[in-house]
Write an enzyme that holds these catalytic residues in place. Structure first.
Site: not given
Ligand code: LLP
Length: 436
Positions: A252, A297-298, A336, A365
């Site tokens: 995140g 877990e990014p 996005r 469209c």
């Molecule tokens: N772990 C879990 C359980 C998750 O659901 C996610 C993302 C991550 C790790 C990784 O999160 P990150 O580090 O990438 O923020 N499509 C959206 C983002 C959805 C994220 C879903 N889960 C966007 O384009 O901003």
């Protein structure tokens, strides 16, 4: 003859020097070799993002495991880079399990999270020895039965809903009480789930997990979550005698999507978490518990800024209200902006005229198909290139063939070398799976 590399050109785009020859020559080389629209990932950036993250945490947390959330970008060549750097996979579906195994990871390196897993997905996790990150009591019972029937023990963690708001966009805010994810700490739901798991001989309890959202700018939400999670880990030791191998605090971390922004710097987050962690470890030791490993877990942090979406200008149109730059990619290619009103920096390559307020519009469209709204940019001409930055995460991964536009190609740049890592979709691809 230009002496700058493709990497230099991509860096010039990032630094808002899109008018410079380094940027133009890189983009025209890529576009003429591979066509547009084109996703380009810079290997150097993926590696430096991963290393900066790993170094920041490894220096403060000796027992550390860094996962990569495959959903952000699951191209095999990108996975090979991250696997080579030592990342483990975090997956959310059977398809991502298959993808991770294909990339060379072992089954027992996989962490499988999803709030809704089917019987085939649970069975596969049991078969390959993945950690099943359980989201409900129902899933726990199904997993236990599946493992028992296979004569195995399933390694599990529970995904916890800590009830913390990290102040990010509603759509990607996952740890608030009303979200669908995880077992709530409040109301004793998480505790009851662990207690039940101790009664199931086919279940091996290995850890605990949470993920409170995405594009999180501040450390407060993480710190509040870590406090709650670690207090709960002590409760599990004290009351149920449980020793966990890992505590996963999710991904995140925010990346910058605007010029002059910084995102969430890993060292800042590591510094904020370290005192909370060490205090909790001391308390745990007093209870006779072994320290668990910290897992993270990014997804976005490792790949977002490595990615560029190269588009070509079809037409420029001035209405009574606005000027639209119509490019050959849209929300089918980069979802996005339309889905979250997300901001991606747009660079007009090679143009140096006085900036005007322009809308860069997609070729789908839909009225909402605006990739960059009301930006100050030099006016391009038909045939010029507009490049969107920070498109390496949730870019191609969320692309579709809506409006019968085949998927774009993907390229990995390493220094001055560009390698095609996914061929451009074809019209045949659009119909290949139809049966009549
Ligand atoms: N772990 C879990 C359980 C998750 O659901 C996610 C993302 C991550 C790790 C990784 O999160 P990150 O580090 O990438 O923020 N499509 C959206 C983002 C959805 C994220 C879903 N889960 C966007 O384009 O901003």
């Amino acid at each position: 003859m230009s002496t700058s590399t493709l990497h230099d050109g991509l860096e010039a785009l990032r630094a808002d020097r899109a008018h410079e020859p380094a940027a133009s020559s890189a983009v025209s080389r890529l576009a003429s070799t591979f066509g547009t629209p084109l996703y380009v990932y810079d290997r150097t950036t993926i590696v430096s993002q991963f290393r900066s993250f790993h170094t920041a945490f490894a220096s403060l947390f000796p027992k550390l495991r860094v996962h990569y959330a495959l959903k952000a970008n699951a191209n095999g060549a990108v996975l090979a880079v991250l696997r080579g750097e030592g990342a483990a996979p975090e997956v959310v579906s059977l398809g991502e399990i298959v993808t991770a195994l294909r990339a060379g990871w072992r089954g027992d390196e996989i962490l499988f999270t999803s709030s809704s897993k089917g019987p085939d997905e649970i069975a596969k996790a049991v078969e390959i020895g993945a950690v099943l990150n359980v989201d409900s009591r129902d899933e726990l019972e199904q997993a236990a039965a599946t493992a028992a029937a296979a004569g195995k023990r399933v390694r599990i963690s529970f995904r916890i809903n800590p009830g913390v708001d990290p102040h990010t966009l509603h759509h990607i805010n996952t740890g608030i009480p009303e979200a669908k994810f995880g077992l709530h700490l409040d109301g004793g739901l998480a505790r009851a789930a662990y207690a039940r798991a101790t009664e199931l001989p086919s279940v091996a309890i290995t850890g605990i997990h949470c993920h409170i959202g995405s594009q999180i700018m501040e450390t407060d939400g993480y710190v509040a979550t870590a406090r709650k999670m670690l207090a709960f880990v002590q409760e599990l030791k004290r009351d149920l005698g449980l020793s966990l191998e890992f505590v996963d605090l999710g991904g995140g971390l925010a990346v910058p999507y605007h010029d002059g922004e910084e995102g969430l710097v890993p060292a800042v987050l590591a510094d904020a978490l370290a005192p909370v962690w060490s205090e909790a470890m001391a308390d745990l030791a007093a209870l006779g518990g072994d320290p668990p490993a910290l897992w993270l877990e990014p997804g976005r942090f490792f790949v977002a800024s490595s990615g560029f979406l190269v588009t070509r200008v079809n037409t420029v149109k001035t209405t009574t209200v606005k000027t639209f730059v119509n490019v050959n990619a849209g929300s089918n290619t980069l979802l996005r902006p339309a889905m979250y009103a997300a901001h991606h920096r747009a660079r007009v390559v090679g143009a140096s005229g006085t900036p005007e307020i322009l809308d860069v519009a997609g070729d789908v469209c839909e009225t909402g198909d605006i990739l960059a709204a009301e930006r100050r940019l030099p006016r391009p001409r038909a045939g010029d290139f507009v490049v969107f930055l920070d498109a390496g995460a949730y870019g191609f991964a969320m692309a579709s063939t809506y409006n019968a536009r085949p998927l774009p190609a993907e390229v990995l740049v390493d220094g001055d070398t560009a390698t095609l890592i996914r061929r451009r979709g074809t019209f045949e691809d659009l119909f290949r799976d139809e049966t009549k």
